[in-house]
Design a protein around this motif. Structure first.
Motif, mmCIF file in Angstrom:
data_model
loop_
_atom_site.group_PDB
_atom_site.id
_atom_site.type_symbol
_atom_site.label_atom_id
_atom_site.label_comp_id
_atom_site.label_asym_id
_atom_site.label_seq_id
_atom_site.Cartn_x
_atom_site.Cartn_y
_atom_site.Cartn_z
ATOM 1 N N ASN A 211 0.809 -1.225 0.000
ATOM 2 C CA ASN A 211 0.000 0.000 0.000
ATOM 3 C C ASN A 211 0.838 1.269 0.000
ATOM 4 O O ASN A 211 0.361 2.337 -0.394
ATOM 5 N N THR A 212 2.093 1.168 0.442
ATOM 6 C CA THR A 212 2.956 2.349 0.486
ATOM 7 C C THR A 212 3.140 2.949 -0.897
ATOM 8 O O THR A 212 3.364 4.160 -1.032
ATOM 9 N N LEU A 213 3.033 2.135 -1.929
ATOM 10 C CA LEU A 213 3.179 2.628 -3.297
ATOM 11 C C LEU A 213 2.134 3.682 -3.634
ATOM 12 O O LEU A 213 2.304 4.447 -4.587
ATOM 13 N N PHE A 214 1.055 3.743 -2.869
ATOM 14 C CA PHE A 214 -0.046 4.666 -3.148
ATOM 15 C C PHE A 214 -0.179 5.747 -2.076
ATOM 16 O O PHE A 214 -1.163 6.481 -2.065
ATOM 17 N N CYS A 215 0.802 5.849 -1.182
ATOM 18 C CA CYS A 215 0.744 6.840 -0.100
ATOM 19 C C CYS A 215 1.520 8.094 -0.478
ATOM 20 O O CYS A 215 2.660 8.009 -0.957
ATOM 21 N N HIS A 216 0.903 9.245 -0.267
ATOM 22 C CA HIS A 216 1.620 10.502 -0.466
ATOM 23 C C HIS A 216 2.814 10.568 0.480
ATOM 24 O O HIS A 216 2.758 10.099 1.608
ATOM 25 N N ARG A 217 3.894 11.155 0.013
ATOM 26 C CA ARG A 217 5.013 11.424 0.902
ATOM 27 C C ARG A 217 4.640 12.592 1.811
ATOM 28 O O ARG A 217 3.779 13.404 1.482
ATOM 29 N N LEU A 218 5.295 12.653 2.950
ATOM 30 C CA LEU A 218 5.025 13.738 3.878
ATOM 31 C C LEU A 218 5.599 15.042 3.334
ATOM 32 O O LEU A 218 6.642 15.045 2.673
ATOM 33 N N PRO A 219 4.941 16.152 3.612
ATOM 34 C CA PRO A 219 5.518 17.436 3.191
ATOM 35 C C PRO A 219 6.790 17.721 3.978
ATOM 36 O O PRO A 219 6.932 17.292 5.122
ATOM 37 N N ASN A 220 7.709 18.431 3.361
ATOM 38 C CA ASN A 220 8.945 18.770 4.065
ATOM 39 C C ASN A 220 8.714 19.835 5.130
ATOM 40 O O ASN A 220 9.536 20.028 6.019
ATOM 41 N N ALA A 221 7.573 20.513 5.037
ATOM 42 C CA ALA A 221 7.250 21.551 6.016
ATOM 43 C C ALA A 221 5.741 21.708 6.088
ATOM 44 O O ALA A 221 5.026 21.386 5.133
ATOM 45 N N VAL A 222 5.262 22.188 7.228
ATOM 46 C CA VAL A 222 3.841 22.518 7.381
ATOM 47 C C VAL A 222 3.742 23.884 8.046
ATOM 48 O O VAL A 222 4.666 24.341 8.733
ATOM 49 N N LEU A 223 2.609 24.511 7.834
ATOM 50 C CA LEU A 223 2.344 25.818 8.425
ATOM 51 C C LEU A 223 1.613 25.632 9.743
ATOM 52 O O LEU A 223 0.532 25.047 9.780
ATOM 53 N N LEU A 224 2.212 26.089 10.818
ATOM 54 C CA LEU A 224 1.612 25.961 12.139
ATOM 55 C C LEU A 224 0.921 27.272 12.508
ATOM 56 O O LEU A 224 1.513 28.345 12.388
ATOM 57 N N MET A 225 -0.327 27.192 12.942
ATOM 58 C CA MET A 225 -1.106 28.378 13.278
ATOM 59 C C MET A 225 -1.574 28.313 14.732
ATOM 60 O O MET A 225 -2.122 27.309 15.159
ATOM 61 N N PHE A 226 -1.341 29.385 15.461
ATOM 62 C CA PHE A 226 -1.804 29.515 16.832
ATOM 63 C C PHE A 226 -2.875 30.599 16.851
ATOM 64 O O PHE A 226 -2.650 31.716 16.395
ATOM 65 N N ARG A 227 -4.049 30.276 17.410
ATOM 66 C CA ARG A 227 -5.156 31.221 17.452
ATOM 67 C C ARG A 227 -5.210 31.908 18.814
ATOM 68 O O ARG A 227 -5.124 31.256 19.858
ATOM 69 N N PHE A 228 -5.347 33.231 18.802
ATOM 70 C CA PHE A 228 -5.313 34.013 20.037
ATOM 71 C C PHE A 228 -6.404 33.606 21.027
ATOM 72 O O PHE A 228 -6.139 33.325 22.190
ATOM 73 N N PHE A 229 -7.635 33.604 20.581
ATOM 74 C CA PHE A 229 -8.749 33.501 21.506
ATOM 75 C C PHE A 229 -9.121 32.050 21.835
ATOM 76 O O PHE A 229 -9.431 31.735 22.977
ATOM 77 N N SER A 230 -9.081 31.168 20.864
ATOM 78 C CA SER A 230 -9.440 29.770 21.127
ATOM 79 C C SER A 230 -8.290 28.985 21.724
ATOM 80 O O SER A 230 -8.479 27.886 22.244
ATOM 81 N N LYS A 231 -7.059 29.524 21.632
ATOM 82 C CA LYS A 231 -5.865 28.871 22.169
ATOM 83 C C LYS A 231 -5.643 27.484 21.554
ATOM 84 O O LYS A 231 -5.188 26.565 22.215
ATOM 85 N N THR A 232 -5.981 27.341 20.288
ATOM 86 C CA THR A 232 -5.725 26.077 19.607
ATOM 87 C C THR A 232 -4.524 26.217 18.683
ATOM 88 O O THR A 232 -4.232 27.300 18.172
ATOM 89 N N ILE A 233 -3.832 25.119 18.494
ATOM 90 C CA ILE A 233 -2.731 25.065 17.540
ATOM 91 C C ILE A 233 -3.153 24.129 16.411
ATOM 92 O O ILE A 233 -3.540 22.989 16.658
ATOM 93 N N GLU A 234 -3.077 24.612 15.184
ATOM 94 C CA GLU A 234 -3.462 23.814 14.033
ATOM 95 C C GLU A 234 -2.358 23.856 12.984
ATOM 96 O O GLU A 234 -1.578 24.816 12.928
ATOM 97 N N ALA A 235 -2.302 22.821 12.161
ATOM 98 C CA ALA A 235 -1.280 22.728 11.126
ATOM 99 C C ALA A 235 -1.935 22.627 9.760
ATOM 100 O O ALA A 235 -2.944 21.939 9.591
ATOM 101 N N PHE A 236 -1.351 23.323 8.782
ATOM 102 C CA PHE A 236 -1.867 23.308 7.415
ATOM 103 C C PHE A 236 -0.937 22.486 6.543
ATOM 104 O O PHE A 236 0.251 22.792 6.415
ATOM 105 N N ASP A 237 -1.464 21.407 5.953
ATOM 106 C CA ASP A 237 -0.715 20.535 5.060
ATOM 107 C C ASP A 237 -0.960 21.012 3.632
ATOM 108 O O ASP A 237 -2.050 20.855 3.087
#
Length: 524
Positions: A211-237
């Motif tokens: 199945n690995t033949l059909f798996c996307h490779r991981l991105p070399n970097a992701v965008l990490l976002m911290f929200r002021f009011f909700s205090k959540t950390i999210e990542a954009f792929d």
């Protein structure tokens, strides 16, 4: 030149009893200028047990890491069991994977051993625009010594994500390739891949297909976002244009729940929150660090001055904080300071020419550039750079448009100033600075006007993220097309955001879309 001077300083500290080490200094300086691959010199300095000189030479090797020498350096660090080389080994291997398309065209690539190449190609984090590039690199490596290497196709081809290629490309360029056709194991692998493309249900069966033949490779970097009011950390792929929630409010330290209007940077596997405040009269000098590997928070040494809405950036392993609100009368600062994580200490550097709040900064060519901001009830169009070698700020040509709450990034050798406000309205416009000519020029406007957004460079594009107007919008600028485009848009509640790009983590998969096989394309 500065590195040579540093080696000379260490040279002058050595005693006459360390004559061999002194000779090494001369030889190592010649090695750097000659740019040869004689990494054995590092082994010699280790034997001299001169730690300061050893660290200096390590820094020089790391700074000279490039597409032409990264493979040789990686191979060198695998031979010698020297503690200081362990990190260099990781740095070199990460550099190979992150710059694979360029590295695969270099001479050193053809000198790799079969298992070394298999180790590289098997990495989820291998950065390639198209998987066909990986396949073509395998053929280039084999064709360099065809008689000796043809059999290696059975080891290397399974490392290529064949399922990510077009079916027509596989049929025309892989299945009918002479090296593949003459190797029964490889020919069967390609045939099985084509079957799955025609019958995707085979991926869920007991067919034995990898199945690995059909798996996307991981991105070399992701965008990490911290929200002021909700205090959540999210990542954009960026490869899937999707968001992943990383960390939420309940697990944050209680003493951090008051944080607003802070700045963020990424350094050494950690996400730093610098300064904060609830209002002009209540800035903070506190600094927090979130370890992206262990998912733990730690309070670090505070800044010398309390400030918020300042500008922060990272240069050569140190964090710089500039400007921001004062803690006594609510006016803006022009002071700046530097944080050294190895000693957990902040120290003042030279003050800027302008007081600035809500400015934005970036680094280019070993300098810090800061642009725009607000000072004394006026929006600034001024910009300046800091040279850490001379501890001096120098004003450059002003921007064409006064801006505060803008985004500034280094991109393609230029400084881009994007969006912001001119004091009366949010701006869509953008401009760029050429440090060679000391001039600004216009860049195409963004698709949207953004309030309280943040900006970063990732995957050779500029990304802008905002969560205002009850929408979460991500748009990016691509220099190859000279256009902005929206890559993500969705309903969301209003919030202020801070972003930074993370890379090189051993647990990058935690910050990316689920790593699972994609549905094969069945079209020919």
């Amino acid at each position: 030149k500065l590195k040579y001077n540093k080696i000379t300083e260490e040279y002058n500290k050595l005693s006459t009893q360390q004559h061999s080490a002194k000779l090494f200094c001369c030889d190592f300086t010649y090695y750097i200028s000659d740019n040869s691959n004689n990494f054995d010199l590092m082994m010699e300095v280790h034997q001299f047990n001169v730690k300061s000189l050893e660290q200096t030479c390590f820094d020089v090797l790391k700074d000279h890491l490039c597409t032409e020498n990264c493979i040789g350096l990686w191979q060198f660090t695998k031979v010698w069991y020297i503690p200081i080389l362990f990190q260099l080994k990781y740095e070199a291997f990460h550099f190979i994977c992150e710059n694979f398309e360029e590295v695969s065209l270099c001479v050193e690539f053809l000198q790799l051993e079969e298992q070394e190449l298999a180790d590289i190609l098997g990495q989820d984090g291998l950065t390639v625009t198209q998987e066909s590039t990986v396949y073509q690199s395998v053929l280039r490596w084999i064709n360099h010594m065809p008689e000796e290497r043809q059999g290696a196709i059975s080891t290397l081809l399974p490392k290529v994500r064949l399922g990510l290629m077009d079916k027509s490309y596989i049929t025309d360029n892989v299945l009918n390739n002479d090296v593949v056709k003459t190797n029964p194991e490889s020919h069967l692998l390609v045939s099985d891949t084509l079957k799955v493309m025609s019958q995707p249900s085979l991926l869920c069966s007991e067919s034995g297909i990898n199945n690995t033949l059909f798996c996307h490779r991981l991105p070399n970097a992701v965008l990490l976002m911290f929200r002021f009011f909700s205090k959540t950390i999210e990542a954009f792929d960026y490869r899937t244009n999707s968001w992943i929630t990383v960390h939420t409010h309940p697990s944050l330290e209680d003493s951090m729940t008051h944080l607003f209007f802070y700045s963020t940077v990424f350094l050494g596997r950690c996400f730093y929150i610098v300064g904060s405040g609830l209002r002009m009269s209540d800035p903070s000098n506190k600094v927090w660090r979130f370890n992206l590997v262990t998912h733990t928070w730690q309070e670090m040494s505070p800044m010398q001055e309390s400030r918020y809405l300042m500008s922060v950036t990272v240069l050569k392993g140190c964090i710089y904080a500039m400007g921001g609100f004062r803690d006594d009368d609510g006016t803006s600062r022009r002071t700046a300071e530097r944080y050294q994580p190895n000693i957990n200490q902040w120290t003042f550097i030279a003050s800027m020419n302008e007081e600035r709040i809500r400015a934005s900064c970036t680094t280019l060519n070993n300098k810090i550039y800061i642009c725009g901001g607000w000072s004394n009830y006026r929006v600034l169009n001024t910009a300046e750079y800091y040279n850490p070698d001379t501890n001096q700020w120098t004003l450059i040509t002003p921007m064409g448009t006064p801006r505060y709450r803008l985004g500034v990034v280094a991109y393609m050798g230029h400084i881009f100033a994007v969006g912001g406000s001119d004091g009366s309205r949010d701006l869509r416009s953008a401009e760029a600075y050429d440090p060679v000519t000391n001039t600004w020029y216009d860049v195409p406007e963004m698709v949207h006007r953004h309030s309280y957004f943040d900006i970063a460079v990732m995957n050779k594009k500029i990304f802008v993220v905002s969560c205002s107007t009850r929408n979460r919008i991500v748009e990016c600028y691509d220099y190859t097309t000279n256009t902005w485009s929206v890559v993500f848009s969705g309903m969301d509640y209003n919030d202020c955001v801070r972003c930074c790009v993370i890379s090189g983590l051993p647990n990058m998969a935690e910050y990316c879309s689920p790593h699972k096989p994609i549905i094969p394309r069945t079209q020919v």
